[in-house]
Enzyme design. Structure first.
Site, short mmCIF file in Angstrom:
data_model
loop_
_atom_site.label_atom_id
_atom_site.label_comp_id
_atom_site.label_asym_id
_atom_site.label_seq_id
_atom_site.Cartn_x
_atom_site.Cartn_y
_atom_site.Cartn_z
N THR A 15 0.81 -1.22 0.00
CA THR A 15 0.00 0.00 0.00
C THR A 15 0.85 1.27 0.00
O THR A 15 2.04 1.26 0.30
CB THR A 15 -0.92 0.03 1.23
OG1 THR A 15 -0.14 0.05 2.42
CG2 THR A 15 -1.84 -1.19 1.25
N ASP A 16 0.16 2.37 -0.33
CA ASP A 16 0.80 3.68 -0.27
C ASP A 16 0.51 4.31 1.10
O ASP A 16 -0.03 3.65 1.99
CB ASP A 16 0.34 4.58 -1.43
CG ASP A 16 -1.16 4.82 -1.43
OD1 ASP A 16 -1.84 4.58 -0.40
OD2 ASP A 16 -1.67 5.26 -2.48
N MET A 17 0.81 5.56 1.24
CA MET A 17 0.64 6.23 2.54
C MET A 17 -0.83 6.30 2.98
O MET A 17 -1.11 6.43 4.16
CB MET A 17 1.24 7.64 2.48
CG MET A 17 2.75 7.60 2.37
SD MET A 17 3.49 9.24 2.29
CE MET A 17 3.10 9.87 3.90
#
Length: 128
Positions: free
Chosen positions: A14-16
């Site tokens: 995942t990203d932030m």
């Protein structure tokens, strides 16, 4: 006939914002294609040792909805078209039946030097 491959979304995917980073969908569908080929009884290591490999020629993809950390996903692979050396697959990433990502992937069989080769019989047989 559809092939199903389960994927769990891990934190590293995942990203932030906790949403699956776009490039990871390509990883998911690659794993599913490898598993699909294996399920057909094709040993890709033996195929490579015999001088042939599969390569992706083209991918057309659509991102439809986000997958998130800890989701359980299902990658569905179906044959859309097959010819002598080329195979077009339709792949979808789903969560509880909802389509999140879809792609049309063109795969070709080539020699280690990049010369097109016929698809292995074990792969062509179940497609016709």
């Amino acid at each position: 006939m559809a092939h199903h491959f389960p994927v769990r979304v891990y934190y590293e995917d995942t990203d932030m914002a906790g949403i699956v980073y776009h490039a990871n969908y390509l990883r998911y569908i690659e794993r599913a294609r490898s598993d699909w080929v294996r399920s057909l009884g094709i040993d890709q290591n033996a195929l490579r040792d015999a001088g042939r490999v599969f390569v992706v020629r083209r991918i057309e993809s659509d991102f439809l909805a986000p997958a998130r950390f800890d989701d359980e996903l299902d990658v569905v692979t179906e044959t859309a078209q097959a010819s002598g050396a080329r195979l077009v697959l339709h792949q979808e990433v789903r969560r509880a039946g909802e389509r999140l990502f879809q792609a049309e992937v063109t795969v070709v069989c080539v020699t280690l030097d990049g010369v097109p080769q016929r698809l292995p019989e074990e792969l062509r047989r179940p497609l016709h």
